[in-house]
Scaffold this motif. Sequence first.
Motif, PDB file in Angstrom:
ATOM      1  N   UNK A   1       3.711  -6.338  16.278  1.00 41.60           N
ATOM      2  CA  UNK A   1       3.353  -7.450  15.613  1.00 41.60           C
ATOM      3  C   UNK A   1       4.250  -7.894  14.574  1.00 41.60           C
ATOM      4  N   UNK A   2       4.259  -9.513  14.425  1.00 45.01           N
ATOM      5  CA  UNK A   2       4.922  -9.950  13.284  1.00 45.01           C
ATOM      6  C   UNK A   2       4.139 -10.847  12.547  1.00 45.01           C
ATOM      7  N   UNK A   3       4.016 -10.243  11.512  1.00 45.95           N
ATOM      8  CA  UNK A   3       3.281 -10.995  10.464  1.00 45.95           C
ATOM      9  C   UNK A   3       4.229 -11.450   9.053  1.00 45.95           C
ATOM     10  N   UNK A   4       3.556 -12.390   8.193  1.00 46.45           N
ATOM     11  CA  UNK A   4       4.243 -12.542   6.881  1.00 46.45           C
ATOM     12  C   UNK A   4       4.471 -10.962   6.083  1.00 46.45           C
ATOM     13  N   UNK A   5       3.520 -10.113   6.389  1.00 45.53           N
ATOM     14  CA  UNK A   5       3.871  -8.942   5.713  1.00 45.53           C
ATOM     15  C   UNK A   5       4.754  -8.245   6.078  1.00 45.53           C
ATOM     16  N   UNK A   6       4.903  -8.005   7.625  1.00 45.11           N
ATOM     17  CA  UNK A   6       5.982  -7.316   8.210  1.00 45.11           C
ATOM     18  C   UNK A   6       7.431  -8.010   7.795  1.00 45.11           C
ATOM     19  N   UNK A   7       7.382  -9.288   7.901  1.00 44.29           N
ATOM     20  CA  UNK A   7       8.609 -10.050   7.507  1.00 44.29           C
ATOM     21  C   UNK A   7       9.041  -9.774   5.933  1.00 44.29           C
ATOM     22  N   UNK A   8       8.155 -10.031   5.112  1.00 44.96           N
ATOM     23  CA  UNK A   8       8.390  -9.723   3.531  1.00 44.96           C
ATOM     24  C   UNK A   8       9.054  -8.268   3.596  1.00 44.96           C
ATOM     25  N   UNK A   9       8.319  -7.380   4.246  1.00 40.50           N
ATOM     26  CA  UNK A   9       8.802  -5.903   3.946  1.00 40.50           C
ATOM     27  C   UNK A   9      10.129  -5.646   4.379  1.00 40.50           C
ATOM     28  N   UNK A  10      10.366  -6.242   5.619  1.00 39.97           N
ATOM     29  CA  UNK A  10      12.058  -6.175   5.863  1.00 39.97           C
ATOM     30  C   UNK A  10      12.881  -6.885   5.120  1.00 39.97           C
ATOM     31  N   UNK A  11      12.481  -7.987   4.588  1.00 37.48           N
ATOM     32  CA  UNK A  11      13.186  -8.937   3.579  1.00 37.48           C
ATOM     33  C   UNK A  11      13.598  -8.165   2.522  1.00 37.48           C
ATOM     34  N   UNK A  12      12.770  -7.322   1.888  1.00 37.65           N
ATOM     35  CA  UNK A  12      12.771  -6.587   0.694  1.00 37.65           C
ATOM     36  C   UNK A  12      13.612  -5.278   0.873  1.00 37.65           C
ATOM     37  N   UNK A  13      14.166  -4.922   2.072  1.00 40.92           N
ATOM     38  CA  UNK A  13      14.595  -3.666   2.500  1.00 40.92           C
ATOM     39  C   UNK A  13      15.805  -3.505   2.225  1.00 40.92           C
ATOM     40  N   UNK A  14      16.255  -2.727   1.257  1.00 46.34           N
ATOM     41  CA  UNK A  14      17.845  -2.540   0.970  1.00 46.34           C
ATOM     42  C   UNK A  14      18.723  -3.697   0.405  1.00 46.34           C
ATOM     43  N   UNK A  15      17.750  -4.560  -0.371  1.00 45.70           N
ATOM     44  CA  UNK A  15      18.462  -5.576  -1.258  1.00 45.70           C
ATOM     45  C   UNK A  15      19.234  -4.827  -2.400  1.00 45.70           C
ATOM     46  N   UNK A  16      20.003  -5.942  -2.904  1.00 46.81           N
ATOM     47  CA  UNK A  16      20.551  -5.569  -4.433  1.00 46.81           C
ATOM     48  C   UNK A  16      20.307  -6.897  -5.311  1.00 46.81           C
ATOM     49  N   UNK A  17      19.163  -7.217  -5.370  1.00 47.56           N
ATOM     50  CA  UNK A  17      18.835  -8.410  -6.386  1.00 47.56           C
ATOM     51  C   UNK A  17      18.534  -9.771  -5.311  1.00 47.56           C
ATOM     52  N   UNK A  18      18.639 -10.847  -6.165  1.00 44.61           N
ATOM     53  CA  UNK A  18      18.418 -12.015  -5.538  1.00 44.61           C
ATOM     54  C   UNK A  18      19.660 -12.650  -4.888  1.00 44.61           C
ATOM     55  N   UNK A  19      20.774 -12.127  -4.748  1.00 45.96           N
ATOM     56  CA  UNK A  19      21.825 -12.584  -4.024  1.00 45.96           C
ATOM     57  C   UNK A  19      22.235 -11.707  -2.937  1.00 45.96           C
ATOM     58  N   UNK A  20      22.371 -12.018  -1.714  1.00 48.32           N
ATOM     59  CA  UNK A  20      22.768 -11.130  -0.672  1.00 48.32           C
ATOM     60  C   UNK A  20      24.023 -11.378  -0.269  1.00 48.32           C
ATOM     61  N   UNK A  21      24.816 -10.506  -0.111  1.00 46.00           N
ATOM     62  CA  UNK A  21      26.287 -10.513   0.165  1.00 46.00           C
ATOM     63  C   UNK A  21      26.707 -10.249   1.590  1.00 46.00           C
ATOM     64  N   UNK A  22      27.392 -10.986   2.003  1.00 46.36           N
ATOM     65  CA  UNK A  22      28.504 -10.736   3.074  1.00 46.36           C
ATOM     66  C   UNK A  22      29.941 -11.394   3.071  1.00 46.36           C
ATOM     67  N   UNK A  23      30.681 -10.886   3.710  1.00 43.34           N
ATOM     68  CA  UNK A  23      32.315 -11.325   3.690  1.00 43.34           C
ATOM     69  C   UNK A  23      32.228 -12.669   3.990  1.00 43.34           C
TER      70      UNK A  23
END
Length: 632
Positions: free
Chosen positions: A277-299
């Motif tokens: 199931x895909x819900x706002x809660x499952x998406x929010x949970x994955x969004x918050x996983x392994x962040x380092x603050x409000x800037x998400x970095x990529x090369x």
Amino acid sequence: MASSAVPSSRSSRPIRIANCSGALTDPGILMYNQAKYGPVDVITGDYLAEVSMAGSAMQHASNGTGWIRSAFDGIQLSLDLINEKRIKVVVNGGAMNPKGLAEKIHELIHSKGYKLRVGYVEGDNLMHKVHHLLSNPLPHLDGANPNVQYDKDTTSFLDSPEEMPIVAASAYLGYRAIKKGLDEGADILICGRVSDASPVIGAAAHWYNWAESDFDQLAGSLIAGHLIECSTYVTGGNFSGAYKHPHSDFLRLAPGIAEVLPSGECIVTKHDSLNGFVTPDTVKSQFLYELQGNIYLNSDVKADISNIAIVKESKDRVHVSGVKGYPPPPTTKLAIFYKGGYQCEHLLNANGYATDHKWDMQELQLKDTLKEWKILDKFDVLDFQIIGTPMKDPDSQNASTTYMRIFAQSKDRDVLTRLHKAWHYQFMAHFPGMHYSMDTRLLTPKPFLGYYPAIVSQTEIEETVTIIGDSSAEERIRHLVHPPKKTEPLSPRENYETRDPVPLENFGPTVNVPLGDLILARSGDKAGNINIGLFVQTPEQWEWFRSFMTKDRLRSLMRKDWKDWYFLERVEFANIYAVHFVIYGSLGRGVTSSSRLDNLGKGFAEFIRAVHVDIPQKFLEETARSSKLEHL
């Protein structure tokens, strides 16, 4: 602005990208199911946790493979469908040997007579120059923050290169070689250590022909990739709201799908006929996983996620927007793994009466013997960890049982061997009722890998994509991919308490209950740190929660686990009612050598949710009503 050279036949609809893996443990059948049970344009797979590269490096050295078996299994199972439906495939399952896996897949394609072109991305492996780079020590990933302290052994390998040799040095690559390979006609691209979201960015950039300067679009697709990169974590896996669902909802979960729009915004979804199931809660949970603050970095791009919005569109369809893109940093992450020494564990059980006294007695006895033998100070780590709490008035012996985990590390293998001998030496003086597993495998000293997360200039990387000819493995065209044309230095990470906090008494009477009765959360590891994101559901709950969930509050919730040398960062995501923290230093040198039982930090959020706090009664009543409505 997006590039003007957009192929109209493709850009008339969103690209549909299905992920099939979040770890090397994910079986090949997940790729097959994503190919079979609905329309997809591209299948991506993220098989590489940080530790995977080191294991693959040692495998490559011992038997020449060095790529991920489950990645090959998935392509082998799915190849007929890939050919029939003309699905593109981009995976990082090449690990330390993308060329070897690409050649094996080319042979398979040739044996079936299919006209599919295979390519492979290289350049991430910097073993050939890592010692040169370290001659002027590479900065630690968290080195720019003077408040962050590292584990005492974090840089010890720099002083002992012969005693602790490096086994892997893998730079995190971006999307540019992937896009180039797809532009040049590759149907299947095998990558090494590209960042987890890079296959999604590369596929979307190819579909829409985005330019390197289309930062908003690239940033949006970076977050789309982050949302689906962890297999079933966005469709019910590792979900703190799981207790609200019947157990059967978690059987045979399918990974997620991202429909990336021309703007870079996305719809997160799944195949209708597959479970999950895909819900706002499952998406929010994955969004918050392994962040380092409000800037998400990529090369390739920096994604400012401060204003992210996550909104339900319809059943199993969640719209994600609000991401802003900026030029990438001139550096990228370089994961360096080295032979850190040896470690072992010893597990003992105690049950029944006065277990605290039993554990104190055991620790004192063992330390006394080690001190008498003059080796107590030769351990790099010697932890005595008590796991569990005995049940009051137990209804079985197991219910009254806890165990002690004695975790030890040393550069000297013989020191660890003598740990077990010291325990045997005073064995018959043990506390009343002591028992233990007869399995001695954990007692045997085993090598472990240390981890140093560095940053390296992108100009040090020679990134390439090679396309193998349709008919002959000897026909190859190699394309060199330049570093990003435009970069900008990283700014210090934001770190703040809430603005204009509301007095907590304004929210009425409270009830002392587990924090998890109201909030959902997810946590994970980032090198030697743990991150945790926690969120509530309504605007009024948010006013309370942002005022309640301060840095001091998290410190108090951590209780005995908080150490004064840890450093905390805190930011808010107001649109999704979330507070996010990074706890620096809590995993030591990282997953491969951490002494923590929860060495990946995944259980940290569930621990915090279990701690009792005073929650406004009206919010608990709202949650109860909402839960009833969901089950009608």
